[in-house]
Motif scaffolding. Structure first.
Motif, PDB file in Angstrom:
ATOM      1  N   GLY A 297       1.079  -1.987   0.156  1.00 37.90           N
ATOM      2  CA  GLY A 297      -0.511  -0.455  -0.299  1.00 37.90           C
ATOM      3  C   GLY A 297       0.856   1.085  -0.445  1.00 37.90           C
ATOM      4  O   GLY A 297       1.859   1.236   0.480  1.00 37.90           O
ATOM      5  N   GLN A 298       0.176   2.609   0.129  1.00 33.54           N
ATOM      6  CA  GLN A 298       1.021   3.824  -0.463  1.00 33.54           C
ATOM      7  C   GLN A 298       1.680   4.355   0.903  1.00 33.54           C
ATOM      8  O   GLN A 298       1.517   3.820   2.231  1.00 33.54           O
ATOM      9  N   THR A 299       2.839   4.707   0.547  1.00 31.68           N
ATOM     10  CA  THR A 299       3.283   5.534   2.413  1.00 31.68           C
ATOM     11  C   THR A 299       3.036   7.062   1.857  1.00 31.68           C
ATOM     12  O   THR A 299       3.123   7.507   0.768  1.00 31.68           O
ATOM     13  N   GLY A 300       3.448   7.667   2.937  1.00 34.23           N
ATOM     14  CA  GLY A 300       3.681   8.990   2.685  1.00 34.23           C
ATOM     15  C   GLY A 300       4.747   9.351   1.380  1.00 34.23           C
ATOM     16  O   GLY A 300       5.179  10.304   0.450  1.00 34.23           O
ATOM     17  N   ARG A 301       5.824   8.351   1.353  1.00 37.42           N
ATOM     18  CA  ARG A 301       7.005   8.733   0.481  1.00 37.42           C
ATOM     19  C   ARG A 301       6.871   8.206  -0.935  1.00 37.42           C
ATOM     20  O   ARG A 301       7.458   8.939  -1.811  1.00 37.42           O
ATOM     21  N   ASN A 302       5.674   7.387  -0.611  1.00 35.32           N
ATOM     22  CA  ASN A 302       5.544   7.179  -2.600  1.00 35.32           C
ATOM     23  C   ASN A 302       4.578   8.334  -3.180  1.00 35.32           C
ATOM     24  O   ASN A 302       5.135   8.478  -3.911  1.00 35.32           O
ATOM     25  N   ALA A 303       4.095   9.095  -1.863  1.00 30.96           N
ATOM     26  CA  ALA A 303       3.390  10.472  -2.537  1.00 30.96           C
ATOM     27  C   ALA A 303       4.150  10.683  -3.150  1.00 30.96           C
ATOM     28  O   ALA A 303       3.908  12.237  -3.887  1.00 30.96           O
ATOM     29  N   LEU A 304       4.606  11.589  -2.227  1.00 31.59           N
ATOM     30  CA  LEU A 304       5.896  12.545  -2.463  1.00 31.59           C
ATOM     31  C   LEU A 304       7.101  12.292  -3.856  1.00 31.59           C
ATOM     32  O   LEU A 304       7.412  12.269  -3.903  1.00 31.59           O
ATOM     33  N   ARG A 305       6.955  11.258  -3.462  1.00 30.74           N
ATOM     34  CA  ARG A 305       8.233  10.609  -5.429  1.00 30.74           C
ATOM     35  C   ARG A 305       9.932  10.814  -4.369  1.00 30.74           C
ATOM     36  O   ARG A 305       9.847  11.319  -4.891  1.00 30.74           O
ATOM     37  N   VAL A 306       9.443   9.834  -3.328  1.00 35.10           N
ATOM     38  CA  VAL A 306      11.286   9.834  -2.550  1.00 35.10           C
ATOM     39  C   VAL A 306      11.390   8.282  -2.125  1.00 35.10           C
ATOM     40  O   VAL A 306      10.827   7.739  -2.119  1.00 35.10           O
ATOM     41  N   PHE A 307      12.946   8.228  -2.245  1.00 36.39           N
ATOM     42  CA  PHE A 307      13.369   6.706  -2.263  1.00 36.39           C
ATOM     43  C   PHE A 307      13.412   6.785  -0.573  1.00 36.39           C
ATOM     44  O   PHE A 307      13.416   7.759  -0.044  1.00 36.39           O
ATOM     45  N   GLN A 308      13.031   5.486  -0.033  1.00 33.60           N
ATOM     46  CA  GLN A 308      12.380   4.734   0.811  1.00 33.60           C
ATOM     47  C   GLN A 308      13.375   4.047   1.476  1.00 33.60           C
ATOM     48  O   GLN A 308      13.402   3.253   1.093  1.00 33.60           O
ATOM     49  N   ALA A 309      13.334   4.502   2.734  1.00 31.93           N
ATOM     50  CA  ALA A 309      14.201   3.224   3.822  1.00 31.93           C
ATOM     51  C   ALA A 309      13.134   2.274   4.417  1.00 31.93           C
ATOM     52  O   ALA A 309      11.821   2.159   3.622  1.00 31.93           O
ATOM     53  N   PRO A 310      13.811   1.594   4.544  1.00 34.18           N
ATOM     54  CA  PRO A 310      13.134  -0.226   4.856  1.00 34.18           C
ATOM     55  C   PRO A 310      12.048   0.002   5.687  1.00 34.18           C
ATOM     56  O   PRO A 310      11.124  -0.639   5.813  1.00 34.18           O
ATOM     57  N   ASP A 311      12.048   0.819   7.050  1.00 37.12           N
ATOM     58  CA  ASP A 311      11.220   1.097   7.370  1.00 37.12           C
ATOM     59  C   ASP A 311       9.739   2.049   7.075  1.00 37.12           C
ATOM     60  O   ASP A 311       9.511   2.596   8.751  1.00 37.12           O
ATOM     61  N   GLU A 312      10.040   2.518   6.076  1.00 40.66           N
ATOM     62  CA  GLU A 312       9.380   3.232   5.843  1.00 40.66           C
ATOM     63  C   GLU A 312       7.664   3.402   6.538  1.00 40.66           C
ATOM     64  O   GLU A 312       7.631   1.953   5.700  1.00 40.66           O
ATOM     65  N   PRO A 313       6.457   3.463   7.013  1.00 38.81           N
ATOM     66  CA  PRO A 313       5.895   2.700   7.384  1.00 38.81           C
ATOM     67  C   PRO A 313       4.352   3.143   5.966  1.00 38.81           C
ATOM     68  O   PRO A 313       4.008   4.115   5.141  1.00 38.81           O
ATOM     69  N   LEU A 314       2.986   2.116   5.733  1.00 38.25           N
ATOM     70  CA  LEU A 314       1.934   3.335   5.375  1.00 38.25           C
ATOM     71  C   LEU A 314       1.408   4.170   6.236  1.00 38.25           C
ATOM     72  O   LEU A 314       1.378   4.292   6.907  1.00 38.25           O
ATOM     73  N   SER A 315       0.578   5.159   4.783  1.00 44.86           N
ATOM     74  CA  SER A 315      -0.053   6.563   4.941  1.00 44.86           C
ATOM     75  C   SER A 315      -1.260   5.239   5.708  1.00 44.86           C
ATOM     76  O   SER A 315      -1.589   4.387   5.755  1.00 44.86           O
ATOM     77  N   ALA A 316      -1.739   6.497   5.553  1.00 43.93           N
ATOM     78  CA  ALA A 316      -3.465   6.121   6.538  1.00 43.93           C
ATOM     79  C   ALA A 316      -4.276   5.537   4.648  1.00 43.93           C
ATOM     80  O   ALA A 316      -5.422   4.458   4.947  1.00 43.93           O
ATOM     81  N   LEU A 317      -4.039   6.272   3.016  1.00 46.23           N
ATOM     82  CA  LEU A 317      -4.251   5.470   2.923  1.00 46.23           C
ATOM     83  C   LEU A 317      -4.262   4.562   2.303  1.00 46.23           C
ATOM     84  O   LEU A 317      -4.999   3.046   1.486  1.00 46.23           O
ATOM     85  N   GLY A 318      -2.341   4.663   2.314  1.00 44.58           N
ATOM     86  CA  GLY A 318      -2.243   2.675   2.378  1.00 44.58           C
ATOM     87  C   GLY A 318      -2.444   1.728   2.682  1.00 44.58           C
ATOM     88  O   GLY A 318      -2.613   0.628   2.577  1.00 44.58           O
ATOM     89  N   GLU A 319      -3.164   1.947   4.167  1.00 45.04           N
ATOM     90  CA  GLU A 319      -3.868   0.590   5.020  1.00 45.04           C
ATOM     91  C   GLU A 319      -4.701   0.841   4.645  1.00 45.04           C
ATOM     92  O   GLU A 319      -5.692  -0.776   4.689  1.00 45.04           O
ATOM     93  N   GLN A 320      -5.390   1.727   4.422  1.00 46.20           N
ATOM     94  CA  GLN A 320      -6.785   1.460   3.326  1.00 46.20           C
ATOM     95  C   GLN A 320      -7.379   0.346   2.713  1.00 46.20           C
ATOM     96  O   GLN A 320      -8.031  -0.734   2.018  1.00 46.20           O
ATOM     97  N   GLN A 321      -5.726   0.746   0.756  1.00 46.80           N
ATOM     98  CA  GLN A 321      -5.678  -0.228   0.412  1.00 46.80           C
ATOM     99  C   GLN A 321      -5.235  -1.170   0.751  1.00 46.80           C
ATOM    100  O   GLN A 321      -5.984  -2.502  -0.561  1.00 46.80           O
ATOM    101  N   ALA A 322      -4.430  -1.206   1.424  1.00 46.50           N
ATOM    102  CA  ALA A 322      -4.522  -2.902   1.790  1.00 46.50           C
ATOM    103  C   ALA A 322      -5.478  -3.897   1.728  1.00 46.50           C
ATOM    104  O   ALA A 322      -5.771  -5.088   1.927  1.00 46.50           O
ATOM    105  N   VAL A 323      -6.961  -2.993   2.857  1.00 46.29           N
ATOM    106  CA  VAL A 323      -7.867  -4.292   2.950  1.00 46.29           C
ATOM    107  C   VAL A 323      -8.575  -4.198   1.506  1.00 46.29           C
ATOM    108  O   VAL A 323      -8.978  -5.031   1.333  1.00 46.29           O
ATOM    109  N   GLN A 324      -8.542  -2.960   0.738  1.00 41.77           N
ATOM    110  CA  GLN A 324      -9.523  -3.393  -0.246  1.00 41.77           C
ATOM    111  C   GLN A 324      -8.866  -4.995  -0.876  1.00 41.77           C
ATOM    112  O   GLN A 324      -9.561  -5.291  -1.906  1.00 41.77           O
ATOM    113  N   ALA A 325      -7.409  -4.651  -1.015  1.00 39.63           N
ATOM    114  CA  ALA A 325      -6.769  -5.543  -1.520  1.00 39.63           C
ATOM    115  C   ALA A 325      -7.151  -7.177  -1.242  1.00 39.63           C
ATOM    116  O   ALA A 325      -7.078  -8.159  -1.496  1.00 39.63           O
TER     117      ALA A 325
END
Length: 217
Positions: free
Chosen positions: A41-69
């Protein structure tokens, strides 16, 4: 189709020819005839298009997307879930696993490419052929993905669901010789890969999310 000629979406930027050539040196040849793939699911840095570290969490939208998936995948005959141990993929996999009554198996080798010193900077114009300080070269990344995906797709019971990253999906498509377009790269977009003879194809289980989400994992 040979993986050396797989077209990729324009947002993949540069280095895709090299990715295809590296994948074509030793294509992936899983014994299974179908499996599933889910980008996290989406993360805050996905939305900003920024390279991420392994500990980057899901955003609230990303959590919703995971439930929908999870709701979509609950109707599929998935036997096992294998995931990246990076937090965003790990949490997405566990959301899906709860709906399927399964326990995911997490593996470090399924993590996104390590972009080293580029982590925290913009990924909007990613160059796949770059050699970031403290990170992986593209050749190292493709080799790691080849081994990690071969092991993941051999998991039992089949069919397997792999939960990982956008970069993993680029590598997977190249390794299987699958033609792709931007529609499959949305965050938490469930995909079904199927084989007819030697030829693989990919089908989204639904349309990509309205937010797009095609930025690098």
């Amino acid at each position: 189709m040979s993986s050396s000629t797989v077209p990729f979406p324009a947002h993949a930027a540069t280095g895709i020819d090299l990715l295809n050539r590296l994948a074509a040196e030793q294509p992936l040849a899983p014994a299974c005839d179908h499996f599933y793939f889910l980008r996290h699911g989406q993360t805050g840095r996905n939305a900003l298009r920024v390279f991420q570290a392994p500990d980057e969490p899901l955003s609230a939208l990303g959590e919703q997307q995971a439930v929908q998936a999870a709701e979509l995948l609950a109707g599929e005959p998935i036997g096992a879930i294998v995931c990246s141990d990076a937090r965003r993929a790990f949490d997405t996999a566990h959301t899906v696993a709860r709906a399927l009554g399964l326990v995911p198996s997490a593996h470090e080798n399924l993590r996104e490419r390590n972009f080293g010193a580029l982590i925290g900077t913009s990924s909007a114009n990613i160059d796949w052929a770059c050699e970031p300080e403290g990170g992986e070269t593209l050749a190292q990344f493709v080799d790691r993905k080849r081994q990690a995906l071969a092991a993941a797709l051999a998991a039992q019971p089949a069919p397997v669901l792999v939960v990982a990253h956008g970069g993993t999906l680029y590598a997977l498509a190249a390794l299987l010789g699958v033609a792709v377009d931007a529609s499959i790269f949305g965050n938490a977009q469930p995909l079904r890969f199927t084989r007819a003879g030697p030829t693989w194809a990919v089908t989204p289980l639904q349309q990509r999310h309205a937010d797009g989400g095609a930025a690098l994992a």
